[in-house]
Design a protein around this motif. Structure first.
Motif, short mmCIF file in Angstrom:
data_model
loop_
_atom_site.label_atom_id
_atom_site.label_comp_id
_atom_site.label_asym_id
_atom_site.label_seq_id
_atom_site.Cartn_x
_atom_site.Cartn_y
_atom_site.Cartn_z
N GLN A 166 -9.07 -3.90 -54.24
CA GLN A 166 -9.98 -2.94 -53.65
C GLN A 166 -11.27 -3.62 -53.21
O GLN A 166 -11.85 -4.42 -53.94
CB GLN A 166 -10.31 -1.84 -54.67
CG GLN A 166 -11.11 -0.69 -54.09
CD GLN A 166 -11.19 0.47 -55.05
OE1 GLN A 166 -11.02 0.30 -56.24
NE2 GLN A 166 -11.46 1.65 -54.54
N SER A 167 -11.70 -3.32 -52.01
CA SER A 167 -12.86 -4.01 -51.46
C SER A 167 -14.14 -3.54 -52.12
O SER A 167 -14.26 -2.41 -52.60
CB SER A 167 -12.93 -3.78 -49.95
OG SER A 167 -13.12 -2.42 -49.66
N ASP A 208 -14.89 -10.43 -50.28
CA ASP A 208 -15.74 -9.53 -49.52
C ASP A 208 -17.07 -10.21 -49.17
O ASP A 208 -17.63 -10.95 -49.99
CB ASP A 208 -16.01 -8.25 -50.31
CG ASP A 208 -14.75 -7.42 -50.50
OD1 ASP A 208 -14.02 -7.24 -49.51
OD2 ASP A 208 -14.47 -6.98 -51.63
N PHE A 238 -3.11 -2.89 -55.28
CA PHE A 238 -4.10 -2.27 -54.41
C PHE A 238 -5.44 -2.13 -55.12
O PHE A 238 -6.50 -2.41 -54.56
CB PHE A 238 -3.60 -0.89 -53.97
CG PHE A 238 -4.62 -0.11 -53.18
CD1 PHE A 238 -4.85 -0.39 -51.84
CD2 PHE A 238 -5.36 0.89 -53.80
CE1 PHE A 238 -5.80 0.32 -51.12
CE2 PHE A 238 -6.30 1.59 -53.08
CZ PHE A 238 -6.53 1.32 -51.74
N ALA A 239 -5.37 -1.71 -56.40
CA ALA A 239 -6.60 -1.52 -57.17
C ALA A 239 -7.34 -2.83 -57.36
O ALA A 239 -8.55 -2.91 -57.24
CB ALA A 239 -6.27 -0.88 -58.53
N ASN A 263 -11.62 -12.35 -54.88
CA ASN A 263 -12.30 -11.40 -54.02
C ASN A 263 -13.03 -12.18 -52.93
O ASN A 263 -13.69 -13.18 -53.21
CB ASN A 263 -13.30 -10.56 -54.82
CG ASN A 263 -14.13 -9.65 -53.94
OD1 ASN A 263 -15.14 -10.06 -53.36
ND2 ASN A 263 -13.73 -8.40 -53.83
N ASN A 269 -18.15 1.30 -55.75
CA ASN A 269 -17.72 -0.09 -55.53
C ASN A 269 -18.76 -0.90 -54.78
O ASN A 269 -18.45 -1.64 -53.83
CB ASN A 269 -16.38 -0.10 -54.79
CG ASN A 269 -15.31 0.68 -55.53
OD1 ASN A 269 -15.10 0.49 -56.72
ND2 ASN A 269 -14.66 1.60 -54.83
N THR A 285 -18.41 2.44 -59.88
CA THR A 285 -17.53 1.29 -59.65
C THR A 285 -16.51 1.22 -60.79
O THR A 285 -16.85 1.49 -61.95
CB THR A 285 -18.34 -0.01 -59.59
OG1 THR A 285 -19.26 0.06 -58.49
CG2 THR A 285 -17.45 -1.23 -59.40
N ASP A 286 -15.28 0.86 -60.48
CA ASP A 286 -14.23 0.77 -61.49
C ASP A 286 -14.68 -0.16 -62.63
O ASP A 286 -14.98 -1.33 -62.40
CB ASP A 286 -12.96 0.21 -60.84
CG ASP A 286 -11.76 0.19 -61.78
OD1 ASP A 286 -11.94 0.44 -62.99
OD2 ASP A 286 -10.65 -0.08 -61.30
#
Length: 256
Positions: A26-27, A66, A22-23, A64, A85, A217-218
């Motif tokens: 992540q969008s 997005d 999930f991480a 990704n 993010n 952001t991560d």
């Protein structure tokens, strides 16, 4: 180990993997400003450009998908300042911005200067000469405004866009305006002129451009994106994209 504990261990293992998946999936919210040749819409309405292709290739490598949204720069700044993010490109990395964002790059080096009308007789040989000009058109809040303000310029005519400054120049309302070597042609065309209608009269400074990420952001995302960018430079994918849009651009330290 009993069946009960085996089931507990399996549950923990699956939960951890689900969380990681999930991480990693992540969008992200990706924004850019229309700024040829880095980010622009082609004749078919497709978003393209050097940094757009770079970002999309990074996205492919990190899995990704997005979408990239094109917005005015002020809106992009608002998004990255107030949301997690969130990525915004292409942004010059300045002292004022250093601690505000996380950085992916560099992706480009740009040269900024003072441009006058092609028939101007104005001569500028130093920063001190430039400070004596009645008015200098700058894009409000961007690297040109920030750097000249830091250097003590008090003759800045701040506008909402480079296009506005370009038009003021051509109407004779200001003697010079600031633009980048990469952006001046686009500014001229969008304003209804050609790049031959202006000339560079003084080089101000150079700056590297980055993909900026919001502070919250991560960090794992930043690390992954930077690693993908580095791999593009090493396998020459980055160079191929650069040469496609900027065939005369010399290799810089953005290359590996």
């Amino acid at each position: 180990m009993s069946v009960f504990y085996r089931r507990i261990a399996l549950f923990v293992f699956l939960s951890a993997n689900l969380f990681c998946a999930f991480a990693s999936a992540q969008s992200l919210s990706l924004y850019c400003e229309a700024d040829r040749p880095l980010q622009f819409f082609d004749e078919n309405g497709k978003l393209t450009g050097m940094t757009v292709e770079i970002v999309k290739e990074i996205q492919r490598r990190v899995n990704n998908d997005d979408p990239i949204q094109v917005v005015p720069w002020s809106r992009g700044i608002d998004k990255i300042n107030n949301n997690a993010n969130t990525l915004l490109f292409s942004m010059a990395r300045t002292p004022e911005r250093e601690s505000l964002y996380q950085w992916i790059g560099p992706i480009m080096a740009n040269v900024y200067g003072l441009y006058a009308k092609a028939d101007s007789t104005l001569e500028i040989n130093s920063i001190e000469d430039a400070k004596k000009i009645p008015l200098i058109g700058v894009y409000r809040g961007d690297i040109r405004d920030q750097n000249l303000t830091r250097l003590g310029f008090n003759n800045l005519d701040r506008a909402s866009s480079n296009i506005s400054s370009f038009k003021k120049l051509m109407m004779g309302r200001i003697p010079v305006y600031t633009d980048s070597r990469l952006g001046v042609q686009s500014s001229a065309q969008t304003a209804g002129y050609t790049v031959n209608d202006v000339k560079l009269v003084f080089e101000l400074f150079k700056s590297e451009l980055y993909i900026a990420a919001s502070k919250n952001t991560d960090p794992a995302v930043i690390k992954k994106w930077n690693a993908a960018l580095e791999s593009m430079k090493k396998d020459k994918t980055f160079l191929k994209i650069q040469q496609k849009y900027l065939p005369e651009e010399p290799n810089s330290k953005t290359q590996k």
